[in-house]
Design an enzyme around this catalytic site. Structure first.
Site, PDB file in Angstrom:
ATOM      1  N   CYS A  47       0.833  -1.190   0.000  1.00 26.09           N
ATOM      2  CA  CYS A  47       0.000   0.000   0.000  1.00 26.09           C
ATOM      3  C   CYS A  47       0.876   1.251   0.000  1.00 26.09           C
ATOM      4  O   CYS A  47       2.025   1.225   0.463  1.00 26.09           O
ATOM      5  CB  CYS A  47      -0.902  -0.018   1.231  1.00 26.09           C
ATOM      6  SG  CYS A  47      -2.016   1.391   1.369  1.00 26.09           S
ATOM      7  N   SER A  49       0.584   3.640   1.894  1.00 25.01           N
ATOM      8  CA  SER A  49       0.884   3.969   3.287  1.00 25.01           C
ATOM      9  C   SER A  49       2.175   3.305   3.749  1.00 25.01           C
ATOM     10  O   SER A  49       2.898   3.855   4.593  1.00 25.01           O
ATOM     11  CB  SER A  49      -0.278   3.550   4.195  1.00 25.01           C
ATOM     12  OG  SER A  49      -1.453   4.245   3.857  1.00 25.01           O
ATOM     13  N   HIS A  52       4.742   5.546   2.589  1.00 25.88           N
ATOM     14  CA  HIS A  52       4.798   6.727   3.454  1.00 25.88           C
ATOM     15  C   HIS A  52       5.651   6.445   4.684  1.00 25.88           C
ATOM     16  O   HIS A  52       6.414   7.303   5.140  1.00 25.88           O
ATOM     17  CB  HIS A  52       3.385   7.129   3.892  1.00 25.88           C
ATOM     18  CG  HIS A  52       2.602   7.847   2.839  1.00 25.88           C
ATOM     19  ND1 HIS A  52       3.185   8.581   1.833  1.00 25.88           N
ATOM     20  CD2 HIS A  52       1.259   7.957   2.637  1.00 25.88           C
ATOM     21  CE1 HIS A  52       2.257   9.114   1.063  1.00 25.88           C
ATOM     22  NE2 HIS A  52       1.079   8.729   1.520  1.00 25.88           N
ATOM     23  N   HIS A  68       0.456  -3.968   5.926  1.00 23.87           N
ATOM     24  CA  HIS A  68      -0.779  -3.966   6.721  1.00 23.87           C
ATOM     25  C   HIS A  68      -1.988  -4.510   5.972  1.00 23.87           C
ATOM     26  O   HIS A  68      -3.095  -4.454   6.503  1.00 23.87           O
ATOM     27  CB  HIS A  68      -1.078  -2.554   7.228  1.00 23.87           C
ATOM     28  CG  HIS A  68      -1.360  -1.561   6.143  1.00 23.87           C
ATOM     29  ND1 HIS A  68      -0.356  -1.045   5.363  1.00 23.87           N
ATOM     30  CD2 HIS A  68      -2.505  -1.013   5.701  1.00 23.87           C
ATOM     31  CE1 HIS A  68      -0.873  -0.200   4.486  1.00 23.87           C
ATOM     32  NE2 HIS A  68      -2.184  -0.174   4.659  1.00 23.87           N
ATOM     33  N   CYS A 174      -7.135  -3.430   3.461  1.00 25.03           N
ATOM     34  CA  CYS A 174      -6.953  -1.986   3.332  1.00 25.03           C
ATOM     35  C   CYS A 174      -7.468  -1.469   1.994  1.00 25.03           C
ATOM     36  O   CYS A 174      -8.499  -0.822   1.918  1.00 25.03           O
ATOM     37  CB  CYS A 174      -5.485  -1.588   3.507  1.00 25.03           C
ATOM     38  SG  CYS A 174      -5.204   0.200   3.366  1.00 25.03           S
TER      39      CYS A 174
END
Length: 352
Positions: A47, A49, A52, A68, A174
């Site tokens: 993802c 994220s 990030h 995740h 997610c």
């Protein structure tokens, strides 16, 4: 030979410092403590994220095991766990559901207080189940799926259909849920409406799917990468536009495409503050709704004219598609029956 109650040695992708590459190393994964579940990971998505966290745009504690969105099989459970058992196919959840806090009990809430809201990178007892040569490793969003085995709290795991393909249903953890739910649950897209989706990555495409499922008549995909347009149209976009093809702001372009009205619903699925304000400005000035779906960098701030919302626009955020995943629990009766994953306000039946 059973591994229950024993330390498991396995491979994991560890990030030692911000902006440093992953290291594939052998780590030790401790047995689950009370109300915890150890999972063998079968498949994991990647993802934005996670990126990030790697880049420092999202605050995490290092060294860390990222990841995740995954699917796996329960290897063992700690004392008191009744919602799943060894052998169950499951999805770990970065958005847990304790079923007891004020957020879980609220009909519109899904950001459970059991989540790692402070980004501590630790389990609820203040320790980690991951070590490398005696050094503690931090968890990411309470899940850490870039490893062969992980440990999560029982409130952050849900049983799914044993036949569900792990490489597909891992995205429910997610990407798919976040995008699809943003349209169905957060915006509550209406039949016959016009939507604009800013960003056509995996989450953006899921948002497009949600808009289509809700009956939107027009779904305008917005992205600077034209290579994404064919897939977006396959998923339900009726047309796509590239902001780089125009000399005027994209919100003005969208107003032009909608006879000066603006779209009914817009979704920012990138995580940039400039596109967040552009998405807001592109929806109808009175009854338009814009949803922030993309995760912004932790240190970012946003400036906008209050007139954008004074006239009636609605601007809201959405985490995990505001899905309330039922906390799995065991019903006592003549036989023990395990409750499994359900989505609130949705017709999604990928995980039965």
């Amino acid at each position: 030979m059973s591994t229950a109650g024993k330390v498991i040695k396995c491979k994991a992708a560890v990030v030692w410092e911000v902006k440093k590459p992953f290291s594939i190393v052998e780590i030790e994964v401790a047995p689950p403590k009370a109300h915890e579940v150890r999972i063998k990971i079968l498949a994991s998505g990647v993802c934005r994220s996670d990126d990030h966290g790697l880049s420092g745009a999202m605050y995490v504690k290092f060294p860390v095991i990222l990841g995740h969105e995954a699917a796996g099989v329960v290897e063992s459970v700690g004392e008191g766990v009744t919602c799943v058992k060894p052998g169950d196919k499951v999805i770990p959840l970065f958005a847990p559901q304790c079923g007891e806090c004020s957020t879980c009990k609220h009909p519109r809430g899904n950001l459970c207080k059991m989540g790692d809201l402070t980004a501590s990178g630790l389990m609820h007892d203040g320790t980690s189940r991951f070590t490398y040569k005696g050094q503690q490793l931090h968890t990411f969003l309470g899940t850490s799926t870039f490893t062969e085995y992980t440990v999560v709290h029982e409130s952050a795991v849900v049983k799914i259909d044993a036949a569900a393909p792990a490489e597909k249903v891992c995205l429910i953890g997610c990407g798919f849920s976040t995008g699809y739910g943003a349209a169905i649950n957060s915006a509550k897209v209406e039949h016959g409406s016009t939507c604009a989706v800013f960003g056509l990555g995996g989450v953006g495409l899921s948002t497009v799917m949600g808009c289509k499922a809700a009956g939107a008549t027009r779904i305008i995909g917005v992205d600077i990468n034209k290579d994404k347009f064919p897939k977006a149209k396959e998923m339900g976009a009726t047309e796509c536009v590239n902001p780089l093809d125009f000399k005027k702001p994209i919100n003005e372009v969208l107003y032009g495409l909608t006879d000066g009205e603006g779209v009914d619903y817009s979704f920012e699925v990138i995580g940039r503050t400039d596109t967040m304000t552009a998405a807001l400005a592109s929806c109808h000035m009175n009854y338009g709704t814009s949803v922030v779906v993309g995760v912004p960098p932790s240190a970012s701030e946003i400036t906008f004219s209050p007139l954008l919302i004074f006239t009636g626009r609605t601007w809201k955020g959405s985490i995990f598609g505001v899905f309330a995943v039922s906390w799995c629990f065991k019903v006592q009766g003549e036989e023990e029956e395990y409750k499994t994953m359900t989505f609130a306000s949705s017709d999604c039946h990928i995980a039965k």
